[in-house]
Enzyme design. Structure first.
Site, mmCIF file in Angstrom:
data_model
loop_
_atom_site.group_PDB
_atom_site.id
_atom_site.type_symbol
_atom_site.label_atom_id
_atom_site.label_comp_id
_atom_site.label_asym_id
_atom_site.label_seq_id
_atom_site.Cartn_x
_atom_site.Cartn_y
_atom_site.Cartn_z
ATOM 1 N N CYS A 162 49.979 44.350 36.945
ATOM 2 C CA CYS A 162 50.060 45.327 38.141
ATOM 3 C C CYS A 162 49.023 46.403 37.689
ATOM 4 C CB CYS A 162 51.274 45.559 38.575
ATOM 5 S SG CYS A 162 52.587 44.540 39.049
ATOM 6 N N ALA A 163 48.004 45.902 36.973
ATOM 7 C CA ALA A 163 46.935 46.893 36.726
ATOM 8 C C ALA A 163 46.302 47.488 37.794
ATOM 9 C CB ALA A 163 45.781 46.114 35.835
ATOM 10 N N ILE A 193 43.170 48.006 38.657
ATOM 11 C CA ILE A 193 42.006 47.342 39.561
ATOM 12 C C ILE A 193 42.799 46.167 40.418
ATOM 13 C CG2 ILE A 193 41.720 45.559 37.556
ATOM 14 C CD1 ILE A 193 38.399 46.150 38.542
ATOM 15 N N SER A 230 54.828 40.479 36.366
ATOM 16 C CA SER A 230 54.797 41.864 35.455
ATOM 17 C C SER A 230 55.940 41.800 34.512
ATOM 18 C CB SER A 230 54.904 43.117 36.436
ATOM 19 O OG SER A 230 55.037 44.430 35.545
ATOM 20 N N ARG A 231 55.810 42.681 33.473
ATOM 21 C CA ARG A 231 56.900 42.582 32.525
ATOM 22 C C ARG A 231 58.017 43.501 33.024
ATOM 23 N NH1 ARG A 231 53.457 44.873 27.525
ATOM 24 N NH2 ARG A 231 52.507 46.078 29.421
ATOM 25 N N LEU A 275 44.685 42.227 32.476
ATOM 26 C CA LEU A 275 45.203 42.911 31.470
ATOM 27 C C LEU A 275 44.045 43.619 30.583
ATOM 28 C CD1 LEU A 275 47.499 40.026 30.050
ATOM 29 C CD2 LEU A 275 47.995 41.903 31.771
ATOM 30 N N LYS A 277 36.633 42.082 32.984
ATOM 31 C CA LYS A 277 35.726 42.097 31.967
ATOM 32 C C LYS A 277 36.010 43.366 30.874
ATOM 33 C CE LYS A 277 34.671 45.422 35.199
ATOM 34 N NZ LYS A 277 35.326 45.327 36.507
ATOM 35 N N ARG A 337 41.318 53.074 27.837
ATOM 36 C CA ARG A 337 39.855 53.001 27.383
ATOM 37 C C ARG A 337 39.584 53.764 25.926
ATOM 38 N NH1 ARG A 337 39.968 53.878 32.679
ATOM 39 N NH2 ARG A 337 38.904 52.528 34.019
ATOM 40 N N TYR A 346 28.672 60.700 36.863
ATOM 41 C CA TYR A 346 28.769 59.295 37.293
ATOM 42 C C TYR A 346 27.615 58.915 37.677
ATOM 43 C CZ TYR A 346 29.903 55.302 39.590
ATOM 44 O OH TYR A 346 30.040 53.894 40.110
#
Length: 342
Positions: A26-27, A29, A53-54, A90, A113, A181, A251
């Site tokens: 359920c990321a 994005i 999902s976990r 993921l 990506k 990130r 940005y």
């Protein structure tokens, strides 16, 4: 201009038999872009069947929002016979084993990506998909927006004369400390997260055979990841590409093509909202043109393209991803990382 595997065409008429799609996780994005696009485009050729999902609670809550069946754990998703294809959002370091597991389970794969954090892994997964007759597609959605094909046609038609060089930048503001990130264990860093956009744009216009002439990386003062960088690339025809990427910036989402008689500039190039009407700027010696293009939904286009490839057995689409992974690794090897002062 060189064509790449990122090229797209009109969606096929999928008729009453859409591809059963399962979503692995359920990321953000997935919840913010992919699932709403699926829900809003029933004709894209994909049918959401299962969401894993976990966390059982998160799986149930998200699946209920989008009309899917909830399962706990990714292995159960891969065992679902209704699932013909899997979307994997993921974190980068976790993708490769689950992409492999999905391919070995006979599922087509659309993965976020970068596909993996290692070019050898990317090549191995592409070979596995090819040998199994399965589609493996890396989710760079921007290449499926019609504005870029329009720009490439302009270049091919000689609108700016002979192409001399390409410049591209993708930068974002600083991330919170808990952002994946900034976690090296999850494949963090600006090179893996952001450089792929300008590199993929360079491939789109210059072809996949790009050599890294020089590069620079700046390290985060508190996290063991790179936070910014730049690179100079060149194709076999001697056309250069200068790319900039970073996660401590204003940005920016732009590219420019400089020719012998003019220049084309594209803003909002990579994360183009579906209601945005792109404006292509063309500069000549004595005048400037602004060409407004129709709004387009690159997310729906991507999903449609994936479904098209699954249904037409177009399984040869990973060459550009393999080439990009090689370019990204070459940037890393070429660069001399510099620590950023606090």
């Amino acid at each position: 201009m060189p064509a790449t595997n990122a090229d797209t065409g009109p969606g096929l008429d999928h008729g009453p038999d859409p591809v059963g799609l399962g979503v692995m996780g359920c990321a953000d994005i997935a919840v913010r872009k992919i699932l709403p696009a699926l829900a809003g485009a029933p004709g894209c050729g994909l049918r959401l069947t299962t969401l894993a999902s976990r966390s059982p609670e998160k799986a149930k809550e998200t699946a209920a929002r989008f009309g899917a069946r909830a399962v706990t754990g990714y292995a159960e998703l891969l065992a679902d016979p209704e699932v013909e294809a899997v979307y994997i959002p993921l974190p980068p370091a976790l993708r490769a084993p689950w992409v492999r597991a999905a391919l070995e389970a006979g599922k087509h794969v659309l993965a976020e990506k970068p596909l993996t954090t290692d070019p050898a892994l990317t090549a191995a997964l592409a070979a596995l998909a090819g040998s199994a007759g399965l589609v493996l597609m890396e989710n760079y959605m921007f290449v499926h927006h019609t504005q870029h094909r329009y720009v490439r046609d302009l270049v091919t038609d000689g609108t700016i004369g002979e192409l001399r060089s390409f410049q591209a930048a993708f930068t974002i503001p600083p991330r919170p400390d808990a952002d994946h990130r900034l976690d090296p264990g999850l494949g963090g860093g600006a090179l893996l997260d952001g450089a792929g956009y300008p590199v993929r744009a360079a491939q789109y216009f210059l072809g996949d055979d790009l050599t890294v002439l020089g590069a620079d990386l700046r390290l985060h003062p508190d996290h063991d990841v790179d936070i910014a960088g730049a690179a100079l690339l060149r194709n076999a025809d001697g056309i250069t590409a200068q790319i900039t990427f970073g996660m401590e910036h204003f940005y920016t989402s732009r590219y420019q093509l400089l020719g012998s008689t003019g220049q084309i500039t594209v803003e909002h190039a990579y994360s183009t909202p579906p209601d945005h009407r792109p404006v292509i700027r063309i500069d000549h010696q004595n005048h400037q043109e602004l060409r407004t293009r129709p709004a387009d939904n690159q997310c729906v286009n991507t999903l449609t393209r994936f479904a098209d490839r699954v249904r037409t057995d177009a399984t040869d689409g990973s060459a550009t991803s393999v080439a990009q992974a090689r370019i990204i690794e070459a940037i890393r090897r070429t660069a001399t990382p510099v620590a950023k002062n606090r």
